[in-house]
Design a protein around this motif. Structure first.
Motif, PDB file in Angstrom:
ATOM      1  N   ASP A  97      55.504 -55.200 -25.186  1.00  0.00           N
ATOM      2  CA  ASP A  97      54.634 -56.205 -24.534  1.00  0.00           C
ATOM      3  C   ASP A  97      53.179 -56.024 -24.968  1.00  0.00           C
ATOM      4  O   ASP A  97      52.503 -56.993 -25.350  1.00  0.00           O
ATOM      5  N   SER A  98      52.678 -54.787 -24.911  1.00  0.00           N
ATOM      6  CA  SER A  98      51.294 -54.552 -25.322  1.00  0.00           C
ATOM      7  C   SER A  98      51.139 -54.745 -26.819  1.00  0.00           C
ATOM      8  O   SER A  98      50.088 -55.204 -27.295  1.00  0.00           O
ATOM      9  N   TRP A  99      52.171 -54.427 -27.578  1.00  0.00           N
ATOM     10  CA  TRP A  99      52.151 -54.610 -29.031  1.00  0.00           C
ATOM     11  C   TRP A  99      52.000 -56.089 -29.367  1.00  0.00           C
ATOM     12  O   TRP A  99      51.148 -56.472 -30.175  1.00  0.00           O
ATOM     13  N   ARG A 100      52.808 -56.912 -28.729  1.00  0.00           N
ATOM     14  CA  ARG A 100      52.752 -58.355 -28.992  1.00  0.00           C
ATOM     15  C   ARG A 100      51.398 -58.936 -28.578  1.00  0.00           C
ATOM     16  O   ARG A 100      50.831 -59.783 -29.276  1.00  0.00           O
ATOM     17  N   THR A 101      50.898 -58.465 -27.454  1.00  0.00           N
ATOM     18  CA  THR A 101      49.585 -58.934 -26.996  1.00  0.00           C
ATOM     19  C   THR A 101      48.496 -58.527 -27.982  1.00  0.00           C
ATOM     20  O   THR A 101      47.600 -59.309 -28.311  1.00  0.00           O
ATOM     21  N   GLY A 102      48.576 -57.292 -28.480  1.00  0.00           N
ATOM     22  CA  GLY A 102      47.543 -56.765 -29.366  1.00  0.00           C
ATOM     23  C   GLY A 102      47.472 -57.443 -30.721  1.00  0.00           C
ATOM     24  O   GLY A 102      46.404 -57.484 -31.332  1.00  0.00           O
ATOM     25  N   ILE A 103      48.591 -57.966 -31.208  1.00  0.00           N
ATOM     26  CA  ILE A 103      48.594 -58.564 -32.552  1.00  0.00           C
ATOM     27  C   ILE A 103      48.391 -60.076 -32.535  1.00  0.00           C
ATOM     28  O   ILE A 103      48.209 -60.687 -33.589  1.00  0.00           O
ATOM     29  N   ARG A 104      48.422 -60.661 -31.372  1.00  0.00           N
ATOM     30  CA  ARG A 104      48.219 -62.110 -31.296  1.00  0.00           C
ATOM     31  C   ARG A 104      46.845 -62.490 -31.839  1.00  0.00           C
ATOM     32  O   ARG A 104      45.871 -61.776 -31.643  1.00  0.00           O
ATOM     33  N   GLY A 105      46.802 -63.610 -32.503  1.00  0.00           N
ATOM     34  CA  GLY A 105      45.546 -64.051 -33.102  1.00  0.00           C
ATOM     35  C   GLY A 105      45.404 -63.638 -34.551  1.00  0.00           C
ATOM     36  O   GLY A 105      44.481 -64.090 -35.235  1.00  0.00           O
ATOM     37  N   HIS A 106      46.310 -62.788 -35.037  1.00  0.00           N
ATOM     38  CA  HIS A 106      46.301 -62.428 -36.455  1.00  0.00           C
ATOM     39  C   HIS A 106      47.108 -63.447 -37.252  1.00  0.00           C
ATOM     40  O   HIS A 106      47.952 -64.160 -36.710  1.00  0.00           O
ATOM     41  N   ASP A 107      46.844 -63.493 -38.538  1.00  0.00           N
ATOM     42  CA  ASP A 107      47.431 -64.536 -39.383  1.00  0.00           C
ATOM     43  C   ASP A 107      48.462 -64.026 -40.376  1.00  0.00           C
ATOM     44  O   ASP A 107      49.229 -64.812 -40.939  1.00  0.00           O
ATOM     45  N   PHE A 108      48.511 -62.732 -40.591  1.00  0.00           N
ATOM     46  CA  PHE A 108      49.388 -62.209 -41.635  1.00  0.00           C
ATOM     47  C   PHE A 108      49.561 -60.706 -41.440  1.00  0.00           C
ATOM     48  O   PHE A 108      48.667 -60.027 -40.935  1.00  0.00           O
ATOM     49  N   SER A 109      50.742 -60.199 -41.825  1.00  0.00           N
ATOM     50  CA  SER A 109      51.008 -58.767 -41.801  1.00  0.00           C
ATOM     51  C   SER A 109      51.686 -58.387 -43.106  1.00  0.00           C
ATOM     52  O   SER A 109      52.551 -59.121 -43.599  1.00  0.00           O
ATOM     53  N   PHE A 110      51.312 -57.248 -43.654  1.00  0.00           N
ATOM     54  CA  PHE A 110      52.035 -56.743 -44.819  1.00  0.00           C
ATOM     55  C   PHE A 110      51.983 -55.224 -44.840  1.00  0.00           C
ATOM     56  O   PHE A 110      50.986 -54.614 -44.449  1.00  0.00           O
ATOM     57  N   GLY A 111      53.087 -54.608 -45.261  1.00  0.00           N
ATOM     58  CA  GLY A 111      53.155 -53.158 -45.287  1.00  0.00           C
ATOM     59  C   GLY A 111      54.585 -52.679 -45.302  1.00  0.00           C
ATOM     60  O   GLY A 111      55.537 -53.464 -45.380  1.00  0.00           O
ATOM     61  N   GLY A 112      54.757 -51.356 -45.197  1.00  0.00           N
ATOM     62  CA  GLY A 112      56.058 -50.735 -45.382  1.00  0.00           C
ATOM     63  C   GLY A 112      56.873 -50.512 -44.129  1.00  0.00           C
ATOM     64  O   GLY A 112      57.989 -49.993 -44.210  1.00  0.00           O
ATOM     65  N   ARG A 113      56.368 -50.879 -42.959  1.00  0.00           N
ATOM     66  CA  ARG A 113      57.090 -50.663 -41.713  1.00  0.00           C
ATOM     67  C   ARG A 113      57.957 -51.880 -41.380  1.00  0.00           C
ATOM     68  O   ARG A 113      57.449 -52.974 -41.142  1.00  0.00           O
ATOM     69  N   PHE A 114      59.270 -51.674 -41.327  1.00  0.00           N
ATOM     70  CA  PHE A 114      60.166 -52.793 -41.051  1.00  0.00           C
ATOM     71  C   PHE A 114      59.910 -53.382 -39.676  1.00  0.00           C
ATOM     72  O   PHE A 114      59.651 -54.585 -39.538  1.00  0.00           O
ATOM     73  N   HIS A 115      59.955 -52.571 -38.630  1.00  0.00           N
ATOM     74  CA  HIS A 115      59.783 -53.100 -37.280  1.00  0.00           C
ATOM     75  C   HIS A 115      58.337 -53.511 -37.003  1.00  0.00           C
ATOM     76  O   HIS A 115      58.088 -54.395 -36.188  1.00  0.00           O
ATOM     77  N   GLY A 116      57.398 -52.873 -37.691  1.00  0.00           N
ATOM     78  CA  GLY A 116      56.010 -53.290 -37.555  1.00  0.00           C
ATOM     79  C   GLY A 116      55.791 -54.699 -38.063  1.00  0.00           C
ATOM     80  O   GLY A 116      54.924 -55.429 -37.558  1.00  0.00           O
ATOM     81  N   ASN A 117      56.559 -55.106 -39.056  1.00  0.00           N
ATOM     82  CA  ASN A 117      56.490 -56.476 -39.556  1.00  0.00           C
ATOM     83  C   ASN A 117      57.349 -57.429 -38.739  1.00  0.00           C
ATOM     84  O   ASN A 117      56.974 -58.574 -38.500  1.00  0.00           O
ATOM     85  N   VAL A 118      58.519 -56.947 -38.305  1.00  0.00           N
ATOM     86  CA  VAL A 118      59.423 -57.809 -37.531  1.00  0.00           C
ATOM     87  C   VAL A 118      58.773 -58.272 -36.234  1.00  0.00           C
ATOM     88  O   VAL A 118      58.889 -59.447 -35.848  1.00  0.00           O
ATOM     89  N   ILE A 119      58.082 -57.367 -35.535  1.00  0.00           N
ATOM     90  CA  ILE A 119      57.472 -57.773 -34.274  1.00  0.00           C
ATOM     91  C   ILE A 119      56.394 -58.838 -34.502  1.00  0.00           C
ATOM     92  O   ILE A 119      56.113 -59.644 -33.616  1.00  0.00           O
TER      93      ILE A 119
END
Length: 454
Positions: free
Chosen positions: A358-380
Motif C-alpha cells: 500500500d505504501s509502495w503504491r502510494t509512494g510511486i504514484r505520479g511517476h511516469d516510467f520505471s526501469f531496472g533489474g528488479r522484477f517485482h519492483g517493476n511489476v508493482i
C-alpha cells in the motif's frame, strides 16, 4: 581495503562481501579476494575474540543462505560459526525466507470464471507479521526482500487469503492433516546449494498436498547444466506425488524435467495476475512528466561496466531509486572512491524503501516510467499504470519476462548514450497484451487442477 585499492580480506566490509559471494555458491578468489585456509581461521579468531564486530542487519541474508549449504559449513569454519552463532537467521532452524502459506477449504460452490472464489469458506495464509520496530526486524519479517510483499499480497488477493502467523501450528504439524492443501512459496529461489530439508520434514509428517507456487532457479545465465541437489530433488519428488507444481518459466521447467520432476505447469508469477481479469490490457500513456523510477540488484560482488553505466545514468538525472534489500552499496564493489562517493551520495538522497504494497503504491504514484533489474519492483509499477522496462540480470528475471512477453533488455545492452525516451519506447506492451489472456487462463486452470478453485 588497502591503500593500493586491493581487498585487504580482513576488514568487516571485505568479509561481508566475500562471505556473500560464498553464500551464492561462487569462489571469492574470482572476485579479487585471495583467500587461504589460514585466512579463514584468522577470520574465525577475530570473530570469536570480538576484534571484528558484524552488523547483523547487513549479515542476516548472508547467514540465511550459508545455512542452506551443509557442505560449506563442514569445510569452512567461519560459515559453521556464523550459522551456529546466529541460528535465528538460518532457515534450517525454522526461520524461512518465504513463509509457507496454509489454505483451508470445504465444499462450497464457486463461480468458474473468478479465481478469487475459493472452495472453502476460509482460506488462511501463514506468514510473519510485519514488524517495523527496527529496519533489521522489518527486513526479517518480509524475508529480507521487500519484493516478496508484491508476490504474497497478490496471492492474498487472488485467493482471498486471511493472514495468520505460522507459529500457530509450528509445533504440531498434525494439524495439517485436516487441511485440503498447503500453498507454499518456499521454492521461488533455488540455487545449486539450496537446502529444503526443513520443508521435506513438514511434508513427510502429513498427507496434505503441498502446492508450490512459482518454483524458480537462480543462475547467472540460462545454464543447461544446472544441477538440483539431493535435498531439493527429495522435496520436489514428494510434492509432485500429491500436486501439480507451479513453475516460473520454460528454463526452470526444462531443468526440472531433466531431473525427473514432470508433474508441473508453467504459470509465471502471481503478481501479474493481480488484476483477476483475463481481459486486462496494459495501456501505455504518453511520456510527458518524465519522472523516472529505477531499481537495481542486491549490492554484492563487483559491478560490471554496464551496471556502472546504468547507475551513473540514473544518478546524473537524479532519478528516484527504490531499494528492496538491506545490503548497502560498498566501495569494495567498485574499487573506485570517486565513483563510489558520487553514486553513494545520490543513493543517500534519492532512495525509497517500502515494506508494504500500500505504501509502495502510494509512494510511486505520479511517476511516469520505471526501469531496472528488479522484477517485482517493476511489476508493482504496472499496478499503478506506470510503464516499466525490465533490465534482466539473471535466469529468474529473464525466464519471467520471456514467459509474459514483458519488454526487456539485458543489462549488458544498456547504452548510457541513449536518451530516456529511447528506453521508454522500448517498453512496448503489445506482445504482453496479446498473450495475457492465455497466461491468465492457464494460471486459473493450474489452480483448478490443484482444487484451489473450480
Amino acid at each position: 581495503m588497502t591503500l593500493t585499492g586491493k581487498n585487504c580480506c580482513i576488514c568487516e566490509k571485505c568479509m561481508r562481501t566475500l562471505y556473500a559471494i560464498l553464500a551464492e555458491g561462487f569462489s571469492p578468489e574470482e572476485f579479487g579476494f585471495p583467500m587461504t585456509q589460514e585466512m579463514y581461521q584468522k577470520h574465525l579468531e577475530m570473530l570469536k575474540n570480538g576484534e571484528i564486530q558484524i552488523p547483523v542487519i547487513f549479515w542476516a541474508d548472508i547467514i540465511k543462505k550459508l545455512s542452506h549449504n551443509q557442505k560449506l559449513q563442514d569445510t569452512n569454519p567461519v560459515a559453521k560459526y556464523l550459522v551456529e552463532k546466529f541460528p535465528q537467521y538460518g532457515e534450517k532452524y525454522g526461520v524461512v525466507n518465504y513463509p509457507t502459506r496454509i489454505s483451508y477449504f470445504s465444499s462450497t460452490d464457486v463461480q468458474a470464471d473468478d479465481v478469487s472464489h475459493k472452495i472453502g469458506s476460509k482460506v488462511i495464509m501463514f506468514k510473519s507479521d510485519l514488524n517495523l520496530e527496527t529496519k533489521e526486524k522489518a527486513f526479517q519479517s518480509v524475508g529480507m526482500n521487500t519484493g516478496n510483499q508484491v508476490f504474497s499480497s497478490s496471492l492474498e488477493k487472488i485467493l482471498n487469503l486471511e493472514v495468520s502467523p505460522w507459529n500457530k501450528i509450528q509445533k504440531d504439524h498434525s494439524q495439517l492433516n485436516d487441511i485440503k492443501a498447503v500453498v507454499t512459496t518456499d521454492l521461488i529461489w533455488i540455487n545449486q546449494n539450496s537446502n529444503f530439508d526443513y520443508l521435506y520434514e513438514r511434508l513427510s509428517k502429513v498427507q496434505t498436498p503441498f502446492v508450490p507456487i512459482s518454483i524458480g532457479l537462480q543462475a547467472g545465465k540460462l545454464d543447461p547444466d544446472f544441477r538440483l541437489n539431493s535435498s531439493c530433488l527429495k522435496v520436489l519428488s514428494a510434492m509432485q506425488e500429491r500436486a501439480i507444481l507451479g513453475v516460473r518459466g520454460e528454463y526452470t521447467a526444462s531443468i526440472l524435467e531433466k531431473h525427473g520432476i514432470t508433474n508441473i505447469s508453467i504459470i509465471g508469477c502471481p503478481s501479474l495476475y493481480w488484476t483477476k481479469n483475463p481481459d486486462f490490457q496494459f495501456e501505455k500513456k504518453e511520456f510527458i512528466g518524465k519522472k523516472v523510477l529505477c531499481n537495481f540488484r542486491t549490492f554484492y560482488g563487483n559491478l560490471t561496466k554496464s551496471e556502472k553505466h546504468y547507475l551513473t545514468y540514473c544518478a546524473n538525472r537524479n532519478y528516484t531509486f527504490v531499494e528492496q534489500t538491506s545490503l548497502p552499496f560498498l566501495i569494495s564493489s567498485v574499487n573506485d572512491s570517486r565513483f563510489y562517493n558520487y553514486i553513494n551520495n545520490w543513493l543517500i538522497k534519492n532512495t525509497k524503501l517500502y515494506f508494504d504494497t500500500d505504501s509502495w503504491r502510494t509512494g510511486i504514484r505520479g511517476h511516469d516510467f520505471s526501469f531496472g533489474g528488479r522484477f517485482h519492483g517493476n511489476v508493482i509499477c504496472l499496478w499503478e499504470n506506470i510503464p516499466a522496462l525490465f533490465l534482466t540480470l539473471d535466469s529468474r528475471t529473464q525466464e519471467l519476462t520471456d514467459f509474459f512477453h514483458l519488454p526487456s533488455i539485458r543489462m549488458e545492452e544498456f547504452d548510457r548514450e541513449k536518451p530516456i525516451d529511447y528506453y521508454y519506447e522500448l517498453a512496448d506492451y503489445s506482445e504482453f497484451n496479446r498473450h495475457y489472456k492465455e497466461k491468465y487462463l492457464n494460471f486459473r486452470e493450474f489452480l483448478r487442477k490443484n482444487n484451489l478453485c473450480e
